[in-house]
Design a protein around this motif. Sequence first.
Motif, PDB file in Angstrom:
ATOM      1  N   ARG A 193      -8.240  -3.135  -5.173  1.00  0.00           N
ATOM      2  CA  ARG A 193      -8.406  -2.323  -6.649  1.00  0.00           C
ATOM      3  C   ARG A 193      -8.059  -0.813  -6.545  1.00  0.00           C
ATOM      4  N   LEU A 194      -8.072  -0.362  -5.386  1.00  0.00           N
ATOM      5  CA  LEU A 194      -7.642   1.133  -5.382  1.00  0.00           C
ATOM      6  C   LEU A 194      -6.087   1.288  -4.774  1.00  0.00           C
ATOM      7  N   ASP A 195      -5.709   0.370  -4.383  1.00  0.00           N
ATOM      8  CA  ASP A 195      -4.367   0.105  -3.466  1.00  0.00           C
ATOM      9  C   ASP A 195      -4.696   1.034  -2.407  1.00  0.00           C
ATOM     10  N   VAL A 196      -5.571   0.870  -1.715  1.00  0.00           N
ATOM     11  CA  VAL A 196      -5.869   1.705  -0.287  1.00  0.00           C
ATOM     12  C   VAL A 196      -6.082   0.992   0.715  1.00  0.00           C
ATOM     13  N   SER A 197      -5.576   1.270   2.023  1.00  0.00           N
ATOM     14  CA  SER A 197      -5.635   0.393   3.254  1.00  0.00           C
ATOM     15  C   SER A 197      -6.944   0.046   3.641  1.00  0.00           C
ATOM     16  N   VAL A 198      -7.518  -0.958   4.127  1.00  0.00           N
ATOM     17  CA  VAL A 198      -8.729  -1.080   4.491  1.00  0.00           C
ATOM     18  C   VAL A 198      -9.185  -0.048   5.902  1.00  0.00           C
ATOM     19  N   HIS A 199      -8.050  -0.002   6.507  1.00  0.00           N
ATOM     20  CA  HIS A 199      -8.285   0.964   7.595  1.00  0.00           C
ATOM     21  C   HIS A 199      -8.871   2.231   7.103  1.00  0.00           C
ATOM     22  N   SER A 200      -8.057   2.961   6.212  1.00  0.00           N
ATOM     23  CA  SER A 200      -8.385   4.327   5.674  1.00  0.00           C
ATOM     24  C   SER A 200      -9.773   4.175   4.881  1.00  0.00           C
ATOM     25  N   LEU A 201     -10.248   3.035   4.240  1.00  0.00           N
ATOM     26  CA  LEU A 201     -11.484   2.813   3.643  1.00  0.00           C
ATOM     27  C   LEU A 201     -12.621   3.069   4.546  1.00  0.00           C
ATOM     28  N   TYR A 202     -12.308   2.557   6.148  1.00  0.00           N
ATOM     29  CA  TYR A 202     -13.462   2.641   6.902  1.00  0.00           C
ATOM     30  C   TYR A 202     -13.482   3.852   7.680  1.00  0.00           C
ATOM     31  N   ALA A 203     -12.502   4.578   7.570  1.00  0.00           N
ATOM     32  CA  ALA A 203     -12.461   5.907   8.088  1.00  0.00           C
ATOM     33  C   ALA A 203     -13.141   6.889   6.996  1.00  0.00           C
ATOM     34  N   MET A 247       0.773  -1.215   0.035  1.00  0.00           N
ATOM     35  CA  MET A 247       0.153  -0.010   0.056  1.00  0.00           C
ATOM     36  C   MET A 247       0.814   1.309   0.001  1.00  0.00           C
ATOM     37  N   SER A 248       0.396   2.186  -0.560  1.00  0.00           N
ATOM     38  CA  SER A 248       1.233   3.509  -0.809  1.00  0.00           C
ATOM     39  C   SER A 248       0.930   4.383   0.329  1.00  0.00           C
ATOM     40  N   ASN A 249       1.702   5.415   0.577  1.00  0.00           N
ATOM     41  CA  ASN A 249       1.556   6.290   1.510  1.00  0.00           C
ATOM     42  C   ASN A 249       1.248   7.437   0.852  1.00  0.00           C
ATOM     43  N   ASN A 250       0.119   7.564   0.085  1.00  0.00           N
ATOM     44  CA  ASN A 250      -0.334   9.045  -0.708  1.00  0.00           C
ATOM     45  C   ASN A 250      -1.503   9.632   0.032  1.00  0.00           C
ATOM     46  N   ARG A 251      -1.557  11.011  -0.273  1.00  0.00           N
ATOM     47  CA  ARG A 251      -2.657  11.773   0.131  1.00  0.00           C
ATOM     48  C   ARG A 251      -3.611  11.747  -0.968  1.00  0.00           C
ATOM     49  N   TYR A 252      -4.696  11.342  -0.742  1.00  0.00           N
ATOM     50  CA  TYR A 252      -5.891  11.174  -1.972  1.00  0.00           C
ATOM     51  C   TYR A 252      -6.716  12.544  -1.838  1.00  0.00           C
ATOM     52  N   PRO A 253      -7.280  12.765  -2.896  1.00  0.00           N
ATOM     53  CA  PRO A 253      -8.146  13.905  -3.189  1.00  0.00           C
ATOM     54  C   PRO A 253      -9.442  13.648  -2.515  1.00  0.00           C
ATOM     55  N   GLU A 254     -10.151  14.690  -1.938  1.00  0.00           N
ATOM     56  CA  GLU A 254     -11.570  14.323  -1.363  1.00  0.00           C
ATOM     57  C   GLU A 254     -12.579  13.668  -2.366  1.00  0.00           C
ATOM     58  N   GLU A 255     -12.476  13.879  -3.742  1.00  0.00           N
ATOM     59  CA  GLU A 255     -13.302  13.404  -4.720  1.00  0.00           C
ATOM     60  C   GLU A 255     -13.032  11.846  -4.814  1.00  0.00           C
ATOM     61  N   PHE A 256     -11.694  11.216  -4.688  1.00  0.00           N
ATOM     62  CA  PHE A 256     -11.372   9.995  -4.713  1.00  0.00           C
ATOM     63  C   PHE A 256     -11.850   9.318  -3.621  1.00  0.00           C
ATOM     64  N   LYS A 257     -11.824   9.911  -2.480  1.00  0.00           N
ATOM     65  CA  LYS A 257     -12.421   9.431  -1.181  1.00  0.00           C
ATOM     66  C   LYS A 257     -13.779   9.201  -1.298  1.00  0.00           C
TER      67      LYS A 257
END
Length: 92
Positions: A31-41, A1-11
């Motif tokens: 699919r989006l290469d985002v951590s599960v923890h980030s998605l739940y947040a 998983m990358s350590n990127n900042r994602y734009p609000e629209e992406f989230k």
Amino acid sequence: MSNNRYPEEFKIEAVRQITDKGYSVADVSRRLDVSVHSLYAWVKKYGPEAEKHAAQTEEQAELKRLRKELQRVTEERDILKKAAAYFAKQSD
């Protein structure tokens, strides 16, 4: 998983895939290469119950502030009681 900042629209779009389209959090995470923890947040912040969570957070902050103020006022009252008793003794 990358350590990127994602734009609000992406989230918001990621949350939409989970809430509206019915994809699992794990699937969207892969699919989006985002951590599960980030998605739940993000779901908590941008999901259908985001207003409810925000209201609860505001209520918790207000409750914490009021408890702190109550503690301060109680300590002040106790000090004033002791001072009143001290000065009452001195006047006798």
